[in-house]
Design a protein around this motif. Structure first.
Motif, PDB file in Angstrom:
ATOM      1  N   MET A   1      52.595  55.441  55.609  1.00 59.62           N
ATOM      2  CA  MET A   1      52.925  53.390  55.884  1.00 59.62           C
ATOM      3  C   MET A   1      53.832  53.634  56.919  1.00 59.62           C
ATOM      4  N   HIS A   5      55.270  48.418  63.893  1.00 63.55           N
ATOM      5  CA  HIS A   5      54.693  48.938  64.639  1.00 63.55           C
ATOM      6  C   HIS A   5      55.541  48.670  66.054  1.00 63.55           C
ATOM      7  N   TYR A  59      56.642  43.976  64.696  1.00 59.63           N
ATOM      8  CA  TYR A  59      55.618  43.666  63.673  1.00 59.63           C
ATOM      9  C   TYR A  59      56.460  44.308  62.567  1.00 59.63           C
ATOM     10  N   PRO A  60      56.787  43.741  61.212  1.00 54.50           N
ATOM     11  CA  PRO A  60      55.998  42.819  61.058  1.00 54.50           C
ATOM     12  C   PRO A  60      56.717  41.648  61.443  1.00 54.50           C
ATOM     13  N   GLU A  61      58.153  41.872  61.878  1.00 55.52           N
ATOM     14  CA  GLU A  61      58.397  39.782  62.450  1.00 55.52           C
ATOM     15  C   GLU A  61      57.422  39.199  63.646  1.00 55.52           C
ATOM     16  N   ILE A  82      67.178  48.983  64.394  1.00 54.34           N
ATOM     17  CA  ILE A  82      68.279  50.023  62.986  1.00 54.34           C
ATOM     18  C   ILE A  82      68.708  48.256  62.333  1.00 54.34           C
TER      19      ILE A  82
ATOM     20  N   LYS B  15      45.404  49.636  55.615  1.00 48.41           N
ATOM     21  CA  LYS B  15      46.224  49.316  55.527  1.00 48.41           C
ATOM     22  C   LYS B  15      47.720  49.509  56.197  1.00 48.41           C
ATOM     23  N   GLN B  16      46.716  50.053  57.211  1.00 45.41           N
ATOM     24  CA  GLN B  16      48.109  50.185  58.273  1.00 45.41           C
ATOM     25  C   GLN B  16      48.510  48.974  59.347  1.00 45.41           C
ATOM     26  N   ASN B  19      51.307  45.356  58.470  1.00 41.30           N
ATOM     27  CA  ASN B  19      52.097  45.371  58.855  1.00 41.30           C
ATOM     28  C   ASN B  19      52.038  45.198  60.155  1.00 41.30           C
ATOM     29  N   ARG B  20      50.830  44.796  60.308  1.00 35.13           N
ATOM     30  CA  ARG B  20      50.349  44.705  62.228  1.00 35.13           C
ATOM     31  C   ARG B  20      50.001  43.561  62.617  1.00 35.13           C
ATOM     32  N   ILE B  38      69.542  48.342  56.697  1.00 41.29           N
ATOM     33  CA  ILE B  38      67.959  49.068  56.780  1.00 41.29           C
ATOM     34  C   ILE B  38      67.684  50.070  56.084  1.00 41.29           C
ATOM     35  N   LYS B  42      65.598  51.763  52.892  1.00 42.90           N
ATOM     36  CA  LYS B  42      64.286  52.169  53.704  1.00 42.90           C
ATOM     37  C   LYS B  42      63.798  52.667  52.388  1.00 42.90           C
ATOM     38  N   MET B  46      59.959  50.948  52.207  1.00 45.84           N
ATOM     39  CA  MET B  46      58.798  51.394  51.761  1.00 45.84           C
ATOM     40  C   MET B  46      58.044  51.489  51.075  1.00 45.84           C
ATOM     41  N   ILE B  49      56.879  48.048  50.918  1.00 40.07           N
ATOM     42  CA  ILE B  49      55.007  48.232  51.650  1.00 40.07           C
ATOM     43  C   ILE B  49      54.076  49.285  50.879  1.00 40.07           C
ATOM     44  N   ASP B  50      54.129  49.902  50.478  1.00 38.94           N
ATOM     45  CA  ASP B  50      53.262  50.796  50.084  1.00 38.94           C
ATOM     46  C   ASP B  50      52.208  49.480  48.897  1.00 38.94           C
ATOM     47  N   SER B  53      50.774  47.018  50.658  1.00 39.20           N
ATOM     48  CA  SER B  53      49.290  47.517  51.016  1.00 39.20           C
ATOM     49  C   SER B  53      47.644  47.842  50.635  1.00 39.20           C
ATOM     50  N   LEU B  60      52.704  40.521  55.237  1.00 37.98           N
ATOM     51  CA  LEU B  60      53.719  41.443  55.552  1.00 37.98           C
ATOM     52  C   LEU B  60      54.640  40.980  54.731  1.00 37.98           C
ATOM     53  N   VAL B  61      55.606  42.892  54.771  1.00 32.26           N
ATOM     54  CA  VAL B  61      56.882  43.483  54.234  1.00 32.26           C
ATOM     55  C   VAL B  61      57.761  43.705  55.490  1.00 32.26           C
ATOM     56  N   MET B  62      59.306  42.865  55.327  1.00 30.22           N
ATOM     57  CA  MET B  62      59.797  43.838  56.118  1.00 30.22           C
ATOM     58  C   MET B  62      61.415  43.185  55.470  1.00 30.22           C
ATOM     59  N   ALA B  63      61.900  44.039  56.409  1.00 27.46           N
ATOM     60  CA  ALA B  63      63.651  44.003  55.758  1.00 27.46           C
ATOM     61  C   ALA B  63      64.575  42.598  56.518  1.00 27.46           C
ATOM     62  N   VAL B  65      68.131  41.129  57.263  1.00 25.36           N
ATOM     63  CA  VAL B  65      69.833  41.666  56.808  1.00 25.36           C
ATOM     64  C   VAL B  65      70.585  40.711  56.589  1.00 25.36           C
TER      65      VAL B  65
END
Lengths: 447, 102
Positions: A1, A5, A59-61, A82, B15-16, B19-20, B38, B42, B46, B49-50, B53, B60-63, B65
């Motif tokens: 995973m 992307h 993505y995911p944004e 980053i 599952k890929q 987040n896409r 981030i 990390k 992750m 996300i695991d 999914s 969606l799963v995102m960081a 800030v």
């Protein structure tokens, strides 16, 4: 995973603008920074907003960057990947200056419904497993294990799907005629010649989602009783040809083409045939004559190809975009498809917007959308404050639609009623500076 | 290829795309606090996300800030903060979240 992307457009337009160098630089820097295990780079098909290419979406944004260059990669990785902050200078601005982060929220995308183009800009077209991950070959599995050929034809007929190559003939009816022929040898063909000026819908589907055509042709072959198909692609589409060939090779490797597909006893094989620059080979009988190795010349009809076509055998020929609809109709049902569009023109239509328009590119809208919405809302209107004069549809056989018909809902019958035709989807916009006499002369010389 | 194998491959690959994909009003968006960087978040990211999914195809799963600790979840325009979610209890939180939704 992967946590991130990065999708980079690999359509012809963005490729000619060196989008492949962006991909190379991304992969290089991500490896150097040890980020390649958590960030995936995907070289996809066409996002549609060709005027702003090379396009990148992260993505995911869902962040949409336009006019990206390889030199921008360092900032993208350092600031976005980053540090988690978008690179402001690459964000899209609408005509009024509004910054839009997401491609989905742009005026260009908001009114579109991307069914045929659902995988373009989402998957890696050179990876069959990504197509499978988006329900690819599920429709073929359903057809071969749960449906009879007559069931398949009934669904396609009920959906109201009409040929997207220009004539708008009911697809289910064409398949029914071919199924009714008693000859044990039949053929399934795909017209990817796309000769109309300004048209690149089929090119984009083949570049961005080649497996949808393969899957649909296999479904059509089962429906009519064929075991062999040909995709006739114009040679001027090298990326499309390459990706289609990769897709065919992968489908064979995975047992989705060839003998005994899914263990059902159904065999289907597919080959590519290249055109050689003749517009006339976009016509079905000339195309078949060309596949036969002869000079591409139209044949009188009757007999129609469903009775006597390629090599004198019953044959169906459908356009790339027509095929692109088939798997989803099988999976989601005829009623779902028929719920979109107008009474006699169901589903969506892909248009290639060109000429005097801000957002040149590829759009997909429900049938019945007006030309005004396509040109001014989605297309962004006419550049440099000029006035709209006309939009040409239907290729050399079509016509020019003037201002007074801007609010006519676009469908097969309405366009004929106002003196044009749907054609394959090329839509060339003209402004006050275009001379209609010159336009007429161009098309006369073209044909 | 057998149909069962196709389905197995489909489920794995699907599952890929968690987040896409673009979010819509039905998408559940999980934001993981990453104000300290981030890279530092990390592992937490992750794990989320695991876990997500495995349980949802419209998430969606995102960081993020913009905040430091925990998770914020947005659905249908409504955001809820869960400041006590950590890397250690991420999987359990996600299971409980979708269990509640179901």
């Amino acid at each position: 995973m992967y946590r991130t992307h990065i999708l980079v457009c690999g359509g012809t337009g963005c490729t000619s603008n060196k989008s492949f160098k962006i991909v190379e630089e991304l992969n290089k820097q991500l490896t150097e920074r040890n980020l390649n295990g958590e960030v995936k780079v995907i070289h996809t098909g066409c996002f549609g907003l060709c005027a702003k290419g090379p396009i990148m979406v992260i993505y995911p944004e869902g962040t949409f960057y336009h006019s990206v260059k390889a030199d921008d990669v360092t900032d993208i990785i350092e600031q976005h990947v980053i540090a988690g902050k978008p690179v402001e200078r690459l964000l899209h601005k609408e005509n009024d200056g509004t910054v839009v982060n997401s491609l989905k929220e742009t005026e260009f995308m908001k009114k579109q419904v991307r069914l045929d183009l659902r995988n373009c800009g989402v998957i890696d077209p050179e990876n069959i497993e990504e197509y499978i991950g988006r329900d690819g070959y599920q429709a073929l599995a359903k057809v071969l294990t749960q449906m009879t050929p007559d069931d398949v034809i009934d669904v396609i007929l009920s959906s109201g799907l009409r040929g997207r190559g220009g004539a708008g003939f009911p697809t289910g009816l064409k398949w029914k005629f071919a199924k009714g022929s008693q000859d044990p040898v039949k053929y399934v063909c795909c017209n990817a010649d796309e000769g109309d000026p300004g048209a690149f819908m089929d090119r984009s589907v083949l570049e961005g989602d080649p497996h949808v055509v393969i899957e649909a042709m296999a479904i059509a072959a089962y429906a009519i009783g064929s075991n062999q198909g040909y995709v006739y692609v114009r040679a001027e589409y090298p990326i499309a040809v390459q990706r289609l060939q990769i897709a065919i090779n992968q489908a064979k490797e995975y047992g989705l083409l060839g003998k005994n597909i899914f263990g059902t006893g159904f065999d289907f094989d597919l080959e590519i045939r290249l055109g050689a620059g003749a517009f006339v080979c976009g016509e079905e009988t000339a195309l078949m004559t060309s596949i036969e190795g002869k000079r591409g010349e139209p044949r009188p009809r009757p007999p129609f190809p469903a009775v006597k076509g390629l090599f004198g055998k019953p044959t169906i020929l459908n356009n790339v975009e027509t095929y692109a609809n088939v798997p989803q109709i099988i999976l989601k049902g005829a009623e779902w498809f028929a719920s979109l569009g107008t009474e006699k023109s169901k589903g969506t239509k892909v248009f290639a917007l060109g000429g005097k328009i801000v957002n040149t590119g590829l759009v997909e809208v429900p049938m019945g959308t007006t030309l005004r919405v396509v040109v001014f809302d989605i297309g962004g209107g006419i550049p440099n404050g000029k006035k709209f004069k006309a939009a040409q549809t239907g290729g050399p056989s079509g016509g020019c639609i003037p201002t007074e018909h801007l609010d006519v809902p676009i469908d097969y019958d309405n366009l004929i009623a106002i003196g044009s035709m749907m054609g394959s989807g090329g839509l060339i916009v003209m402004d006050e500076d275009n001379c209609m006499v010159d336009i007429a002369k161009f098309f006369l010389e073209f044909t | 290829m057998e149909v069962a194998k196709l389905n197995e491959l489909r489920n794995t690959m699907h599952k890929q795309f968690v987040n896409r994909q673009p979010a819509d009003e039905n998408t559940v968006v999980f934001k993981v606090g990453a104000a300290n960087g981030i890279d530092k978040a990390k592992t937490f990211l992750m794990k989320m996300i695991d876990a997500v999914s495995d349980l949802s195809s419209d998430a969606l799963v995102m960081a993020d800030v913009g905040f430091e600790k925990g998770v914020k979840v947005t659905k249908g325009g409504k955001e809820t903060a869960y400041p006590f979610v950590t890397e250690e209890n991420a999987e359990g939180f996600v299971k409980e979240y979708f269990g509640k939704e179901a």
